[in-house]
Design an enzyme around this catalytic site. Structure first.
Site, short mmCIF file in Angstrom:
data_model
loop_
_atom_site.label_atom_id
_atom_site.label_comp_id
_atom_site.label_asym_id
_atom_site.label_seq_id
_atom_site.Cartn_x
_atom_site.Cartn_y
_atom_site.Cartn_z
N GLY A 1 -50.80 32.17 -37.01
CA GLY A 1 -49.61 31.17 -37.75
C GLY A 1 -49.96 30.55 -38.83
O GLY A 1 -49.37 29.65 -39.32
N SER A 2 -51.06 31.06 -39.66
CA SER A 2 -51.49 30.72 -40.94
C SER A 2 -50.35 30.51 -41.81
O SER A 2 -50.11 29.48 -42.77
CB SER A 2 -52.80 31.32 -41.55
N SER A 3 -49.62 31.73 -42.05
CA SER A 3 -48.66 31.57 -43.01
C SER A 3 -47.48 30.41 -42.94
O SER A 3 -46.98 29.90 -43.66
CB SER A 3 -47.90 33.02 -43.06
N ALA A 4 -46.97 30.47 -41.63
CA ALA A 4 -46.04 29.38 -41.21
C ALA A 4 -46.68 28.03 -41.44
O ALA A 4 -45.87 27.25 -41.95
CB ALA A 4 -45.69 29.46 -39.35
N ALA A 5 -47.96 27.69 -40.85
CA ALA A 5 -48.52 26.35 -41.07
C ALA A 5 -48.41 26.25 -42.39
O ALA A 5 -48.25 24.97 -42.84
CB ALA A 5 -49.68 26.38 -40.32
N PRO B 1 -57.77 31.33 -39.39
CA PRO B 1 -58.16 32.42 -40.15
C PRO B 1 -56.66 33.01 -40.63
O PRO B 1 -55.70 32.85 -39.77
CB PRO B 1 -58.90 33.30 -39.00
N ASP C 1 -42.09 31.09 -35.81
CA ASP C 1 -43.43 30.67 -36.13
C ASP C 1 -43.22 29.31 -37.00
O ASP C 1 -44.05 28.33 -36.46
CB ASP C 1 -44.19 31.51 -37.21
N GLY D 1 -52.52 36.48 -36.78
CA GLY D 1 -51.65 36.39 -35.82
C GLY D 1 -51.62 34.93 -35.29
O GLY D 1 -50.98 34.64 -34.28
#
Ligand code: MEV
Length: 321
Positions: free
Chosen positions: A93-97, A87, A137, A91
């Protein structure tokens, strides 16, 4: 066609304080983001697309930045596809991934796939888009498993990153068997504004700087407690870390509800990541009961599986090309 995946993460200790050079510990989780890149040779006029839409600095900020900074100007436009099990703004880590998977795919295309370089470039991209960031992250998503980030080199060093006069040494962290349950509040919280809010507090208040230092100290205690598999101590440190983050102003009523509900069946619980909504985590021996308590308190529970798979090339076919 190149397809690369990267995992999400959960921070166990040290979020926010890590931006000021304090240590932090995070784990990669078994939920991934997948990025596919294919050359768009036949349709030059269409330019770069993401899932069929024109690549946009506003809607695809991390992908856009990665391409702008690290893709060869003479290369053909790319057709980019993404798929996520994480999602967004939760929190986890979608941005980092998405950043790490995109950078990984660009590097795989250039036959230069190397985790330390991907972590470095991924951090640059996240730093630029977010305004300010630490590498926790992006390094966790790149390496997988568990990471200890510190300002000095120790055993199990993976790589070193620096920016201006700040230095981060990224280490592999051994983990005992831990059962973690995360709870997503469903309240979307963007990291950039929360980091900026804490920064304003830290810049004007010695009290806030003391809190940041205390978070750093308890994170190193937690690294020892993890090495000793001392669940009681790990849980107590999670509770204290949560209180300190609340003082820094990044708690949220929905997070507090989930943390309180989880603690009844857990060693400890805290918010994870930037806060302001997003997710919490609890350390427990009874994941079903903790998950049920989180759900009853209005959260979406996730029994966390830590993954050792960091950024991974899933497919690389020639020619894509
Ligand atoms: C966000 O997942 C973690 C923060 O510490 C920001 C960062 O380290 O870049 C809040």
């Amino acid at each position: 066609m190149v397809v690369v995946t990267a995992p999400g993460k959960l921070i166990l200790f040290g979020e926010h304080a890590v931006v000021y050079g304090e240590p932090a510990i995070a784990v990669a989780i078994d939920r991934r983001i997948r990025v596919g890149l294919a050359a768009n040779e036949g349709a030059q006029q269409r330019g770069f697309t993401v899932n069929g839409f024109e690549l946009s600095p506003r809607y695809h900020s991390f992908i856009h930045r990665a391409i702008q900074q690290y893709y060869d100007d003479d290369g053909p436009p790319l057709t980019i596809t993404t798929d996520s099990e994480l999602p967004s703004a939760s929190g986890m880590g979608s941005s980092a991934a998405i950043t790490v998977a995109t950078v990984g795919a660009l590097f795989a295309r250039m036959k230069k796939f190397d985790p330390a370089s991907i972590a470095k470039v991924g951090f640059d991209v996240e730093y630029t888009v977010q305004g300010r960031a630490s590498p926790i992250d992006t390094s966790t998503s790149t390496h997988g498993a568990a990471i200890l980030l510190d300002d000095t080199a120790r055993d199990a060093l993976l790589w070193h990153l620096s920016r201006d006069d700040q230095h981060w040494y990224i280490h592999h962290q051994e983990l005992p068997r831990l059962t973690l349950v995360a709870g997503n509040t469903g309240v979307h919280a963007k990291t950039g504004p929360l980091v900026a809010k804490v920064r304003r507090f830290v810049e004007r208040s010695g009290f806030a700087r003391d809190i940041v230092r205390e978070i750093g100290e308890l994170t190193l205690d937690a690294a020892d407690a993890l090495a000793e598999a001392d669940h009681e101590r790990i849980g107590a440190l999670m509770d204290r870390n949560h209180e300190l983050l609340a003082i820094l102003g990044v708690n949220h009523p929905a997070l507090e509800r989930l943390v309180k509900a989880a603690r009844k069946s857990a060693y400890g619980a805290k918010l994870t990541g930037a806060g302001g909504g997003g997710s919490m985590i609890a350390l427990t021996d009874d994941p079903e009961r903790t998950a049920a308590a989180i759900e009853k308190a209005g959260g979406e529970p996730i029994i966390v599986e830590v993954t050792t798979r960091g950024v991974t090339i899933e497919q690389s076919t020639e020619p894509d090309e």
